[in-house]
Design an enzyme around this catalytic site. Sequence first.
Site, mmCIF file in Angstrom:
data_model
loop_
_atom_site.group_PDB
_atom_site.id
_atom_site.type_symbol
_atom_site.label_atom_id
_atom_site.label_comp_id
_atom_site.label_asym_id
_atom_site.label_seq_id
_atom_site.Cartn_x
_atom_site.Cartn_y
_atom_site.Cartn_z
ATOM 1 N N GLU A 121 0.339 -1.431 -0.073
ATOM 2 C CA GLU A 121 -0.416 0.100 -0.067
ATOM 3 C C GLU A 121 0.737 1.362 -0.476
ATOM 4 O O GLU A 121 0.678 2.328 1.124
ATOM 5 C CB GLU A 121 -1.035 -0.121 1.719
ATOM 6 C CG GLU A 121 -1.801 -1.531 1.363
ATOM 7 C CD GLU A 121 -2.638 -1.356 2.227
ATOM 8 O OE1 GLU A 121 -3.041 -0.126 2.935
ATOM 9 O OE2 GLU A 121 -4.043 -1.864 1.815
ATOM 10 N N GLU A 156 -5.051 -8.877 1.309
ATOM 11 C CA GLU A 156 -5.861 -8.368 2.479
ATOM 12 C C GLU A 156 -7.863 -8.622 2.051
ATOM 13 O O GLU A 156 -7.539 -7.472 1.376
ATOM 14 C CB GLU A 156 -5.273 -7.014 2.560
ATOM 15 C CG GLU A 156 -3.816 -7.500 3.337
ATOM 16 C CD GLU A 156 -3.487 -5.976 4.095
ATOM 17 O OE1 GLU A 156 -4.354 -5.127 4.601
ATOM 18 O OE2 GLU A 156 -2.665 -5.575 4.414
HETATM 19 C C1 FCB Z 1 -4.444 -1.447 5.164
HETATM 20 C C2 FCB Z 1 -3.535 -2.621 6.481
HETATM 21 C C3 FCB Z 1 -2.625 -3.673 7.193
HETATM 22 C C4 FCB Z 1 -4.280 -3.610 8.604
HETATM 23 C C5 FCB Z 1 -5.061 -3.507 7.653
HETATM 24 C C6 FCB Z 1 -6.572 -3.204 8.175
HETATM 25 O O1 FCB Z 1 -4.037 -0.756 4.924
HETATM 26 O O2 FCB Z 1 -2.231 -2.802 4.862
HETATM 27 O O3 FCB Z 1 -2.009 -3.483 7.403
HETATM 28 O O4 FCB Z 1 -4.128 -2.337 8.948
HETATM 29 O O5 FCB Z 1 -4.992 -2.374 6.698
#
Ligand code: FCB
Length: 455
Positions: A164, A357
């Site tokens: 990110e 994620e």
């Molecule tokens: C993302 C991050 C991760 C976590 C999630 C909830 O932005 O990559 O580390 O904090 O959100």
Amino acid sequence: MTTTVPDDFLFGTATASYQIEGAVNEGGRCPSIWDTFSHTGHTLNGDTGDVACDSYHRWREDLDLLADLGVDAYRFSVAMPRIMPVDGGKPNPEGLDFYERIVDGLLERGIRPVVTLYHWDLPQYLGDRGGWLNRDTAYRVAEYAGVVARLLGDRVHTYTTLNEPWCSSYLSYGGTEHAPGMGEGPKSFPAVHHLNLAHGLMCQAVRGQVGDGAELSITLNLQMARGDADAVHRTDLIANRVFLDPILRGYYPDELFAATRDLCDWSFIQDGDLNVIHQPIDVLGLNYYSTNRVAMSDRPQFPQPVCATTYPGCGDIDWLPTEGPHTEMGWNIDPEGLYDLLVRVWDEYRVPLAVTENGMACPDEVEMDDDGAEIVHDGDRIDYLKGHMEAAGRAMRCGVDLRGYFVWSLLDNFEWAFGYSKRFGIVRVNYETLQRTPKDSFTWYRDVIRTRRLV
Ligand code: FCB
């Protein structure tokens, strides 16, 4: 309708070093910008990653949980402060040993390591020299990536350069939410470029060590905006195409320079940078949680002040409240957004994708069973995961080349500026005893993995 996935599809879970490891003063580690940030009052309740889930000591137990869950892969991050703790110094053998044990421990359990090389814990000594505003940071981080790749080589299934970069630039230099919390909107742009450059240099460094067989990726959190076409187009330009186009196509869109003309001259781009940034990658990771709602504003805006904004160049856009339901983070639940995102990125860029994620913070209620052990019935989280997996499966059936799906997160952990107040884990962590307790979502996910179907 369910979607059966191919044999090489990766079901997994994800974590990040600073969020789970703790042991910040052990193993020769140096401080990171997140140690400094969390120790200087920028997180809820003053929470820090000093102890976190103590995975630095409890990693075997965590790997056993993964084995029990039956995942194909584990996405975790290596902490540069453990590997390169001394400014200009040699790699630290204790740090290298720690990650080598994790990688070998995963392989012994039949789990493929997916390694994120940079998940935000920049050594403080690089932060002191300007962090991502300093071009040199890109070279230093790439050198570190080469050290990790030389050690771990082809034992790693996928090397992910950055997690990110939107957060490491806009949220960190534009806004104040993330370390170092500079809050100077347009300062995001040099940080963006240096992160893009770091990505390219890291790809070269890893390939230089592992060879062409190395599987490389980067993980982006693309902003999925809904609303006025003009507002959506601009936020996409500033937040998404600023990464996608240079990385996957080798250029910054001209429109980007036009839209940010009053804020930035982009003179930090040097000859040859775009060739470095535009490296072949094998898979693009996407982190997805929710969508935004935007509209062109009728507020007077220009000239845009230099202010703490995570959207420099979008001063004439309003962010509107999203429709519910929302998670405990206040993020709306919109699985359709994941479907739209996967289809859009696949259609436009034709790169294999993975959801690296996806998950939900819930106010988990802890109950006790007859033996006094903790149990968590997190039905809301199961519903969230089910909805998003269904959307991902639908995208696959529409032709998207999706290679994996990773739940955020294996464990409840240090949720950055929110400290320990938000729990994303499918395993509960009792922060007093550090005891791990699989939640209902863990058992549910285990069954999903066994069926090899996206619900
Ligand atoms: C993302 C991050 C991760 C976590 C999630 C909830 O932005 O990559 O580390 O904090 O959100």
